[in-house]
Write a protein that holds these residues in place. Sequence first.
Motif, PDB file in Angstrom:
ATOM      1  N   LEU A   9      73.905 126.064   2.125  1.00 18.50           N
ATOM      2  CA  LEU A   9      75.163 125.496   3.034  1.00 18.50           C
ATOM      3  C   LEU A   9      74.757 124.284   3.696  1.00 18.50           C
ATOM      4  N   ASP A  10      73.242 124.099   4.070  1.00 21.47           N
ATOM      5  CA  ASP A  10      72.687 123.125   5.023  1.00 21.47           C
ATOM      6  C   ASP A  10      72.267 122.001   4.149  1.00 21.47           C
ATOM      7  N   ALA A  11      72.112 122.143   2.682  1.00 18.89           N
ATOM      8  CA  ALA A  11      71.938 121.104   1.839  1.00 18.89           C
ATOM      9  C   ALA A  11      72.846 119.967   1.860  1.00 18.89           C
ATOM     10  N   PRO A  12      72.425 118.541   1.887  1.00 17.76           N
ATOM     11  CA  PRO A  12      73.338 117.594   1.613  1.00 17.76           C
ATOM     12  C   PRO A  12      74.398 117.550   0.644  1.00 17.76           C
ATOM     13  N   THR A  13      74.176 118.302  -0.440  1.00 20.04           N
ATOM     14  CA  THR A  13      74.906 118.483  -1.603  1.00 20.04           C
ATOM     15  C   THR A  13      76.044 119.563  -1.591  1.00 20.04           C
ATOM     16  N   SER A  14      75.825 120.279  -0.697  1.00 18.59           N
ATOM     17  CA  SER A  14      77.007 121.269  -0.441  1.00 18.59           C
ATOM     18  C   SER A  14      78.310 120.860   0.107  1.00 18.59           C
ATOM     19  N   PHE A  15      79.345 120.623  -0.752  1.00 24.23           N
ATOM     20  CA  PHE A  15      80.485 120.363  -0.177  1.00 24.23           C
ATOM     21  C   PHE A  15      81.186 121.311   0.601  1.00 24.23           C
ATOM     22  N   VAL A  16      81.002 122.605   0.430  1.00 20.91           N
ATOM     23  CA  VAL A  16      81.539 123.540   1.538  1.00 20.91           C
ATOM     24  C   VAL A  16      80.636 123.119   2.829  1.00 20.91           C
ATOM     25  N   GLY A  17      79.454 123.340   2.796  1.00 22.40           N
ATOM     26  CA  GLY A  17      78.529 123.024   4.020  1.00 22.40           C
ATOM     27  C   GLY A  17      78.751 121.867   4.823  1.00 22.40           C
ATOM     28  N   ARG A  18      79.173 120.626   4.225  1.00 22.29           N
ATOM     29  CA  ARG A  18      79.549 119.578   4.749  1.00 22.29           C
ATOM     30  C   ARG A  18      80.995 119.499   5.498  1.00 22.29           C
ATOM     31  N   TRP A  19      81.937 120.239   4.640  1.00 18.30           N
ATOM     32  CA  TRP A  19      83.137 120.662   5.214  1.00 18.30           C
ATOM     33  C   TRP A  19      83.026 121.307   6.501  1.00 18.30           C
ATOM     34  N   ILE A  20      82.367 122.280   6.662  1.00 22.74           N
ATOM     35  CA  ILE A  20      82.434 123.149   7.649  1.00 22.74           C
ATOM     36  C   ILE A  20      81.504 122.715   8.842  1.00 22.74           C
ATOM     37  N   ASP A  21      80.908 121.572   8.630  1.00 23.38           N
ATOM     38  CA  ASP A  21      80.153 120.842   9.819  1.00 23.38           C
ATOM     39  C   ASP A  21      81.186 120.474  10.841  1.00 23.38           C
ATOM     40  N   ILE A  22      82.449 120.435  10.543  1.00 25.05           N
ATOM     41  CA  ILE A  22      83.566 120.227  11.436  1.00 25.05           C
ATOM     42  C   ILE A  22      83.411 121.071  12.470  1.00 25.05           C
ATOM     43  N   LEU A  23      83.142 122.400  12.244  1.00 32.17           N
ATOM     44  CA  LEU A  23      83.141 123.310  13.145  1.00 32.17           C
ATOM     45  C   LEU A  23      81.957 123.757  13.834  1.00 32.17           C
ATOM     46  N   ARG A  24      81.018 122.972  13.547  1.00 30.93           N
ATOM     47  CA  ARG A  24      79.834 123.154  14.401  1.00 30.93           C
ATOM     48  C   ARG A  24      80.024 123.060  16.307  1.00 30.93           C
ATOM     49  N   PRO A  25      80.943 122.000  16.607  1.00 30.59           N
ATOM     50  CA  PRO A  25      81.097 122.044  18.367  1.00 30.59           C
ATOM     51  C   PRO A  25      81.635 123.458  18.417  1.00 30.59           C
ATOM     52  N   GLY A  26      82.476 124.112  17.803  1.00 37.04           N
ATOM     53  CA  GLY A  26      83.071 125.190  17.949  1.00 37.04           C
ATOM     54  C   GLY A  26      81.899 126.280  18.072  1.00 37.04           C
ATOM     55  N   HIS A  27      80.995 126.419  17.212  1.00 34.52           N
ATOM     56  CA  HIS A  27      79.947 127.328  17.000  1.00 34.52           C
ATOM     57  C   HIS A  27      79.061 127.203  18.369  1.00 34.52           C
ATOM     58  N   GLU A  28      78.906 125.904  18.780  1.00 34.05           N
ATOM     59  CA  GLU A  28      78.218 125.901  20.020  1.00 34.05           C
ATOM     60  C   GLU A  28      78.691 126.559  21.222  1.00 34.05           C
TER      61      GLU A  28
END
Length: 216
Positions: free
Chosen positions: A128-147
């Motif tokens: 999911l951390d890979a730049p080519t992951s569509f799902v990973g880059r989408w759920i980047d939106i939630l990183r502030p919530g994970h913090e």
Amino acid sequence: MLKARPLPPYLIQRYHGWKATTYTENESWYRTLAQEGQHPRAMMISCCDSRVHVTSIFGADQGEFFIHRNIANLVPPYTSDGGQHGTSAAIEYAVSVLKVAHVIVMGHSNCGGIKGCDEMCCGKAPALDAPTSFVGRWIDILRPGHERVAGIKDDAERARALEKEAVLISLENLTTFPFINEAMQRGTLTLHGLWLDIGEGHVQQYSASSGEFAPI
């Protein structure tokens, strides 16, 4: 050449059953919807998860909900970069064209997208951390919530907290859209945050005054 194939027989059979019963019994209503267009009162932003069936939960009829579904029911922050943004386009259409009175974000329990975000942010999902992951880059939106929930040590408890953070992050991001703020200031639009426990069938709503989710 497109490689589309005919529907599987079970879906065709279900369609004919719907046409012979539900459609036939409500034919005049369907024709009215076709001729007069849609006038939904609310937009529902929910997860793609097949277990989350918002029209059944709220007994909504055809034409009542404008529905947008995506991974983990996320709303990205507003951007005017000229790119192609499906969720933002759906929100713009609902608010600016359809003039919905409510935008509802509905999260849920046991969300695979939320679990993926938790694992990615904890370094346990390199794919999911890979730049080519569509799902990973989408759920980047939630990183502030994970913090915000990273300090919770129990995995299940952290995942549940993150499911609700997904709703809050989406509500926060909705307020970055100029047309959302304008409609809210006019008093023609309200935002709502919900969370569904799939197994128990319980729905909780977020209260801005208490800062918590509580049963409806």
